[in-house]
Motif scaffolding. Sequence first.
Motif, PDB file in Angstrom:
ATOM      1  N   ARG A 614       0.840  -1.201   0.000  1.00  0.00           N
ATOM      2  CA  ARG A 614       0.000   0.000   0.000  1.00  0.00           C
ATOM      3  C   ARG A 614       0.875   1.250   0.000  1.00  0.00           C
ATOM      4  N   PHE A 615       0.343   2.333  -0.554  1.00  0.00           N
ATOM      5  CA  PHE A 615       1.067   3.600  -0.590  1.00  0.00           C
ATOM      6  C   PHE A 615       0.587   4.525   0.526  1.00  0.00           C
ATOM      7  N   TYR A 616       1.535   5.218   1.155  1.00  0.00           N
ATOM      8  CA  TYR A 616       1.219   6.199   2.187  1.00  0.00           C
ATOM      9  C   TYR A 616       2.031   7.461   1.934  1.00  0.00           C
ATOM     10  N   SER A 617       1.410   8.624   2.205  1.00  0.00           N
ATOM     11  CA  SER A 617       2.145   9.878   2.068  1.00  0.00           C
ATOM     12  C   SER A 617       1.930  10.768   3.272  1.00  0.00           C
ATOM     13  N   LEU A 618       3.011  11.440   3.652  1.00  0.00           N
ATOM     14  CA  LEU A 618       2.952  12.560   4.580  1.00  0.00           C
ATOM     15  C   LEU A 618       3.178  13.827   3.767  1.00  0.00           C
ATOM     16  N   VAL A 619       2.286  14.798   3.933  1.00  0.00           N
ATOM     17  CA  VAL A 619       2.482  16.113   3.325  1.00  0.00           C
ATOM     18  C   VAL A 619       2.583  17.092   4.489  1.00  0.00           C
ATOM     19  N   GLN A 620       3.657  17.892   4.525  1.00  0.00           N
ATOM     20  CA  GLN A 620       3.944  18.686   5.725  1.00  0.00           C
ATOM     21  C   GLN A 620       4.168  20.157   5.408  1.00  0.00           C
ATOM     22  N   ALA A 621       3.506  21.007   6.178  1.00  0.00           N
ATOM     23  CA  ALA A 621       3.709  22.451   6.079  1.00  0.00           C
ATOM     24  C   ALA A 621       5.078  22.754   6.662  1.00  0.00           C
ATOM     25  N   SER A 622       5.978  23.233   5.848  1.00  0.00           N
ATOM     26  CA  SER A 622       7.371  23.270   6.242  1.00  0.00           C
ATOM     27  C   SER A 622       7.899  24.689   6.263  1.00  0.00           C
ATOM     28  N   GLU A 623       9.077  24.868   6.875  1.00  0.00           N
ATOM     29  CA  GLU A 623       9.742  26.170   6.877  1.00  0.00           C
ATOM     30  C   GLU A 623      11.144  25.992   6.323  1.00  0.00           C
ATOM     31  N   GLN A 624      11.659  27.061   5.732  1.00  0.00           N
ATOM     32  CA  GLN A 624      13.034  27.079   5.255  1.00  0.00           C
ATOM     33  C   GLN A 624      13.938  26.503   6.345  1.00  0.00           C
ATOM     34  N   ASP A 625      14.834  25.609   5.965  1.00  0.00           N
ATOM     35  CA  ASP A 625      15.839  25.049   6.873  1.00  0.00           C
ATOM     36  C   ASP A 625      15.309  24.012   7.852  1.00  0.00           C
ATOM     37  N   ASP A 626      14.027  23.728   7.827  1.00  0.00           N
ATOM     38  CA  ASP A 626      13.579  22.553   8.570  1.00  0.00           C
ATOM     39  C   ASP A 626      14.382  21.367   8.071  1.00  0.00           C
ATOM     40  N   GLN A 627      14.724  20.491   8.994  1.00  0.00           N
ATOM     41  CA  GLN A 627      15.528  19.347   8.600  1.00  0.00           C
ATOM     42  C   GLN A 627      14.686  18.076   8.670  1.00  0.00           C
ATOM     43  N   ARG A 628      14.968  17.113   7.810  1.00  0.00           N
ATOM     44  CA  ARG A 628      14.383  15.776   7.939  1.00  0.00           C
ATOM     45  C   ARG A 628      15.535  14.790   8.034  1.00  0.00           C
ATOM     46  N   LEU A 629      15.501  13.949   9.050  1.00  0.00           N
ATOM     47  CA  LEU A 629      16.521  12.921   9.231  1.00  0.00           C
ATOM     48  C   LEU A 629      15.872  11.564   8.976  1.00  0.00           C
ATOM     49  N   PHE A 630      16.400  10.855   8.029  1.00  0.00           N
ATOM     50  CA  PHE A 630      15.898   9.513   7.751  1.00  0.00           C
ATOM     51  C   PHE A 630      16.754   8.549   8.563  1.00  0.00           C
ATOM     52  N   VAL A 631      16.125   7.960   9.569  1.00  0.00           N
ATOM     53  CA  VAL A 631      16.883   7.187  10.547  1.00  0.00           C
ATOM     54  C   VAL A 631      16.564   5.700  10.434  1.00  0.00           C
ATOM     55  N   ARG A 632      17.468   4.920  11.002  1.00  0.00           N
ATOM     56  CA  ARG A 632      17.300   3.460  11.039  1.00  0.00           C
ATOM     57  C   ARG A 632      17.732   2.995  12.416  1.00  0.00           C
ATOM     58  N   LEU A 633      16.904   2.217  13.046  1.00  0.00           N
ATOM     59  CA  LEU A 633      17.206   1.682  14.357  1.00  0.00           C
ATOM     60  C   LEU A 633      18.303   0.623  14.243  1.00  0.00           C
ATOM     61  N   GLY A 634      19.116   0.478  15.282  1.00  0.00           N
ATOM     62  CA  GLY A 634      20.085  -0.614  15.301  1.00  0.00           C
ATOM     63  C   GLY A 634      21.462  -0.243  15.828  1.00  0.00           C
ATOM     64  N   ALA A 635      21.699   1.042  16.102  1.00  0.00           N
ATOM     65  CA  ALA A 635      23.004   1.409  16.657  1.00  0.00           C
ATOM     66  C   ALA A 635      23.056   0.995  18.136  1.00  0.00           C
ATOM     67  N   SER A 636      24.263   0.835  18.651  1.00  0.00           N
ATOM     68  CA  SER A 636      24.474   0.490  20.073  1.00  0.00           C
ATOM     69  C   SER A 636      23.596  -0.688  20.487  1.00  0.00           C
ATOM     70  N   ASP A 637      23.629  -1.731  19.697  1.00  0.00           N
ATOM     71  CA  ASP A 637      22.742  -2.874  19.945  1.00  0.00           C
ATOM     72  C   ASP A 637      23.562  -4.164  19.878  1.00  0.00           C
ATOM     73  N   PRO A 638      24.421  -4.395  20.876  1.00  0.00           N
ATOM     74  CA  PRO A 638      25.404  -5.485  20.788  1.00  0.00           C
ATOM     75  C   PRO A 638      24.784  -6.871  20.683  1.00  0.00           C
ATOM     76  N   GLU A 639      23.566  -7.043  21.180  1.00  0.00           N
ATOM     77  CA  GLU A 639      22.949  -8.377  21.135  1.00  0.00           C
ATOM     78  C   GLU A 639      21.906  -8.489  20.024  1.00  0.00           C
ATOM     79  N   PHE A 640      21.840  -7.515  19.147  1.00  0.00           N
ATOM     80  CA  PHE A 640      20.860  -7.534  18.060  1.00  0.00           C
ATOM     81  C   PHE A 640      19.438  -7.737  18.611  1.00  0.00           C
ATOM     82  N   ASN A 641      19.115  -6.946  19.605  1.00  0.00           N
ATOM     83  CA  ASN A 641      17.792  -7.046  20.219  1.00  0.00           C
ATOM     84  C   ASN A 641      16.750  -6.176  19.535  1.00  0.00           C
ATOM     85  N   LEU A 642      17.199  -5.227  18.726  1.00  0.00           N
ATOM     86  CA  LEU A 642      16.267  -4.267  18.122  1.00  0.00           C
ATOM     87  C   LEU A 642      15.974  -4.610  16.667  1.00  0.00           C
ATOM     88  N   ARG A 643      14.739  -4.376  16.268  1.00  0.00           N
ATOM     89  CA  ARG A 643      14.387  -4.483  14.853  1.00  0.00           C
ATOM     90  C   ARG A 643      15.033  -3.329  14.093  1.00  0.00           C
TER      91      ARG A 643
END
Lengths: 747, 747
Positions: A614-643
């Motif tokens: 399925r397709f999903y979209s977010l449309v956001q009222a934004s301001e100049q210099d607003d930042q978007r960070l595309f993140v991925r879980l999994g750092a500092s996870d020595p036992e691979f406990n996180l998805r």
Amino acid sequence: GIFLLSFTSFVHSSVSNFDFVGGHPRLVFNASGVDETKSHLGAVPLFDASLEQTRKMVDAEMELGIDVPLPKDFSGGYSHERHKRNYIVAQKAGQLFLLLGDEKYAIYIRDMLLQYASIYNDLPLHPKERSYARGKLFWQCLNDSNWLLYMAQAYDAIYSWLPSEQTQTLNTNLFRPFADFISLENPQFFNRIHNHSAWGNAAVGMIGLVMSDEELVERALFGLQDDGIKINAKDNDGGFIKKPGQVTGFIANLEEPFSPDGYYTEGPYYQRYAMYPFLIFAVAMNNVLPDFEVLEYKDGVLFSAVHALLSLTDHNGEFFPLNDAQKGMSVQSASLVSAVNLAYYYGDRDPALLSVVEKQGAVMLNQAGMSAAIAIRDGQTAPYPRTSIHLTDGADGKQGGISVLRDDQAKLDLVFKYTAHGLSHGHYDKLGISVFHAGQEVLQDYGLVRFVNIEEKGGGNYLPENTTWAKQTIAHNTLVLNEKSHFAGDYAVGSQNHSDLYFTGGDASIQIVSAKETNAYEDTELHRTVAIVKKPDLLRPYIVDLYRVSSAKKNQYDLPFYYQGQMIDSSMNVRVPESLIALGKGSGYQHLYVEGSARSSSESESFTWLYGHRFYSLVQASEQDDQRLFVRLGASDPEFNLRRDPGMIWRKENAKSAVFASVLEAHGSYSPVLEMSKDAERNIDRLITLHNDQEFTALKIIYKNSIKPDVLVVANKAAGESKFHSLEIDGVNYRWQGPFLFQPIEG
Amino acid sequence: GIFLLSFTSFVHSSVSNFDFVGGHPRLVFNASGVDETKSHLGAVPLFDASLEQTRKMVDAEMELGIDVPLPKDFSGGYSHERHKRNYIVAQKAGQLFLLLGDEKYAIYIRDMLLQYASIYNDLPLHPKERSYARGKLFWQCLNDSNWLLYMAQAYDAIYSWLPSEQTQTLNTNLFRPFADFISLENPQFFNRIHNHSAWGNAAVGMIGLVMSDEELVERALFGLQDDGIKINAKDNDGGFIKKPGQVTGFIANLEEPFSPDGYYTEGPYYQRYAMYPFLIFAVAMNNVLPDFEVLEYKDGVLFSAVHALLSLTDHNGEFFPLNDAQKGMSVQSASLVSAVNLAYYYGDRDPALLSVVEKQGAVMLNQAGMSAAIAIRDGQTAPYPRTSIHLTDGADGKQGGISVLRDDQAKLDLVFKYTAHGLSHGHYDKLGISVFHAGQEVLQDYGLVRFVNIEEKGGGNYLPENTTWAKQTIAHNTLVLNEKSHFAGDYAVGSQNHSDLYFTGGDASIQIVSAKETNAYEDTELHRTVAIVKKPDLLRPYIVDLYRVSSAKKNQYDLPFYYQGQMIDSSMNVRVPESLIALGKGSGYQHLYVEGSARSSSESESFTWLYGHRFYSLVQASEQDDQRLFVRLGASDPEFNLRRDPGMIWRKENAKSAVFASVLEAHGSYSPVLEMSKDAERNIDRLITLHNDQEFTALKIIYKNSIKPDVLVVANKAAGESKFHSLEIDGVNYRWQGPFLFQPIEG
Ligand SMILES: [Ca+2]
Ligand SMILES: [Ca+2]
Ligand SMILES: [Ca+2]
Ligand SMILES: [Mg+2]
Ligand SMILES: [Mg+2]
Ligand SMILES: [Mg+2]
Ligand SMILES: [Mg+2]
């Protein structure tokens, strides 16, 4: 009619009517229930099928013979699973004995109980030392209480069949010491407001009812009078064991965690687990000591609680994963079968409950299950309404609450949490939202970090990342200031505070709810308004999310959106790094890698992803210099406990007041067999912030295909229904009554 | 009986019997078929339901009116999707006209065709310039051919209803120029051995049959005699357009890519797509020009091809994603409905095909569909056998092949690929395996990097990462030397070579297959043996994977295992880095992050993961200093085109000869509702390499619960069934006949 008892009228000293009703069986499946149930055997398909399935299961277990091993393992290990299986099978064998009259079931229970009696008094504490309240059969008293609550029912079933010397022996050598152990010897477990204690209280009360033991029933209902526990002691989940002036026991556990609407402050995952002891013991009290009117307590809150629980599910019947909650837990759970059956039979026989029973495909083997199965057979089932709901939190209903906005036709559920903390299983997730579409998570709450009963993962217990990630604010779809969790992640503070509902409202085209949080950060007001909009000229509804923050000083604001699946398109220019490093050093930020980042260059930005075809979209009222960070879980996870789940964090830096306004649209599906998209075009073109000050925030929602744009205005300081407002935007003067305005923009 | 024509007897000059049989309709749904089908209308539920569904769909489309837009878009865009929908609806409208006799359907087709005729001759090439063979209605001739093949059927349905002036007009102004355009004007498309040409050939032949145009039918069957294409020209997927001495046309496209077993060298995803033109045109030839015996060609290879295709599916009916293949494509695909219906009716009426038809839930609207629907109504359905298969590759069956080992009861499919390259859609995946359990991927092949028909992702076309990742060897569960793909990733070399089957065998307790690859790397032999073992004293079967490599010089060896889900446990001490960097610089290594690594310290290591609520373990015979790299896809992926899937790479450094021996076990399931594991204990304890030299490799498989260990020995140099072998290991002298030994170790 339902009779309301106030808590104060229910104190220990005022009760004296311990007239135990009838002989045995007497608990839930009592003598009259047995007669009633037997009279319909063979004529009610769903009941007969459940009976046959149980009979097969119990017979197969009995073939294996009885084993009462020495306690040794954590959950998942043999001794744990065997003792657990023993009490489950014994309870069912009791029902079979009463229904089928075959003595082999009684003999099986008797022999098993005698084996337990022969070892119990010599058992030391369980060898595993992890729990704040170690049991004897299991590593924690909680499981010993499970055992007792089930075994009490097995014992009740054969009580009058047993010679009185044997009941004497079992009462004296097994059950009374067992009940004393989990209560007198473990006040830190028994004497609190917590699902653990609800189990302990019910178990002690239940065996007290079987043995006509007034002392145990009193102890169960009203707790230990002098437990010797220090104020502010904590359990091993970090929860407080005792607060100043704490009232305890079953009645207090019924009073405090349930709101008048039936919302359980620990959330649906723990409520589902607690419903069994609450309902089973309350019904047993109803049958054996009816004068106490436990079932009617707090305006029949246990029945409201069943409805609240059923409302907190997605389109697949899975509970919203609020607070510490394992995903996938659903109305199929055995404790929900009994909860729904008992709420049907002892409540107002709501035919909508029958549709849940049908989905469960099994009933309790007693008069409650029989009555539901008969009604289903007779075609009385009605659909369970999936409408929007607003549930209060707190014993008095004054500690915030939770809303679910729904569009049932579009299979959309929007969960908005403005509750109290939720005791020791709560997360720092004030004003968090999550979104479900056709039972699929569109914006997820991570849930818990625990592999329940999977021994290899930390013995099946909560893992360190539950604290360092799952509970932290950044793990939720809500605002984080300066990379610190709400209440600085301090349970002592968080558990004293709650958000507040600001307003709810709506009409045919919009359902809206707004709430505020003023305690999570110093001198800062968080104010979120969410809505589902359904316009006749659009194919489908969409979600509006208007998050406003105002603070006395400048902050960094992070608002995450935990989407899942694959990025398809973005209006922004996303840059990707050469190597991945953690986003921050604590409060959950140490677990996130940054896979990409972008700066806004337009007043409206969009982001589309594909998930579960399925397709999903977010449309956001934004301001100049607003930042978007595309993140991925999994750092500092020595036992691979996180998805390795993704998220998108919307960041604004150096701002006092800020508005994060988004619309979220589910648009179309993709078939890998047809290799075609259906209805894939977005309806929402752009979203613009028209106005923002202390008084009002206004958004312009711009559609594709020359549909007239809409304006949404929220009054930030006056939630009154009757209050008149006026606001001029772009030369147009808007005038309206009430806390919000939603209408097309003319011209 | 089926009559075998050799290819040489089938050359153009020898054929002269162009006696077009009958009037119109004449193609697949010919006059006698229409009569036959109509005689059963209303009495065959599955057919009647399919007819009703089609009628509703076509009527709804007709309500919208006809639109023939100017060509403009890539797939996913309006003009593309509209023209596509036009030919699909027209073909169905033709069937409805013949079945229901309602002239509105004929009028709809006529008007649509006249609109096409009015614009066709003035149409320039399609404005999108990406294709090596641009069409006129669509961006590539392939889609124009789709149009013609479907429209020929619509046209055939109304041909005798149309006044002859109108057929004259349509023949002259639309269809003949259309056919000439995709053949004479696009020899680089029409005159090759490729699924594109199969479509082109069939389309031109089909319209030739309608128009009784001998020239077009000849061109379709035998290709263009002088195409002027340069030897070694390439298309935009990098595929060769013409090889020296290349024979072309439909017959050559039937001859070359299909092995005698019916395996299509491009793999099931493209075979599924190509089955439609192959079968539809072959059946039309059978009906209109039966003397050509096209359907009987190569011992009825088209029927074997349908069975081969059905065998290359997992337990959900989804095709194994070999070569460039989108996952999720299944036997539900419309082209499989026609393939299975036609194979049933024109083949030997195999009742096992009916179970596939039942799953598809729809039939063709002609005599083939009717006959299958009648047989289903009459209870003739038999289950489709899910047994192990070995299919040869290559026109002569001598270019390696593919095996699927199965245990149907355990829902286990092990795919082992030792084929030729598979033309331009092939991957560098010699001796690759993939494993499926209950339709779930346990060890995955990545598939393709393409979002088919999703315009926002590169116009729905192949993305750069298809070449830089999906085709590379490291993207597959097979061995990589020195971080270079097989054949150095050079298509010119890869497409000249194939692996070879070494042996197959087995008995009640083991199914085994072994193959070798000697060309992928210089002076290096890759030799892999895989097996499914099923022992009566174990709950479930397990997989053995024995990968042996021997090389003239020392190399770095990498063997990946693309598991999915969450790591649960490992015998190894896994270290995780602070930041993630790419594993390498090319050959796909640039796309992998290293999330963790471990060095072996034991002769047997294990790794367990949880996926889709099931547990899986790899147990591996290991050597000191063997490395394991826990990788995650996603590096060097600026457009987020890749899924973030995990893998585990087993690395050996500085070795000439090496053995990678693993067992893979699916053990138990986890229920998030019950919060319990079932049968979660592994059966396999350890795996030891007992012996390895040029002659023999021997493994010891050690079980838990005091089950006797087994030995597996593979003879590395003699695959003969009758050859005697002897080998002494640990003082025991093993003697056996044939290429492998599998038996318990005594004592
Ligand atoms: Ca406050
Ligand atoms: Ca060779
Ligand atoms: Ca370990
Ligand atoms: Mg949470
Ligand atoms: Mg769900
Ligand atoms: Mg591949
Ligand atoms: Mg599958």
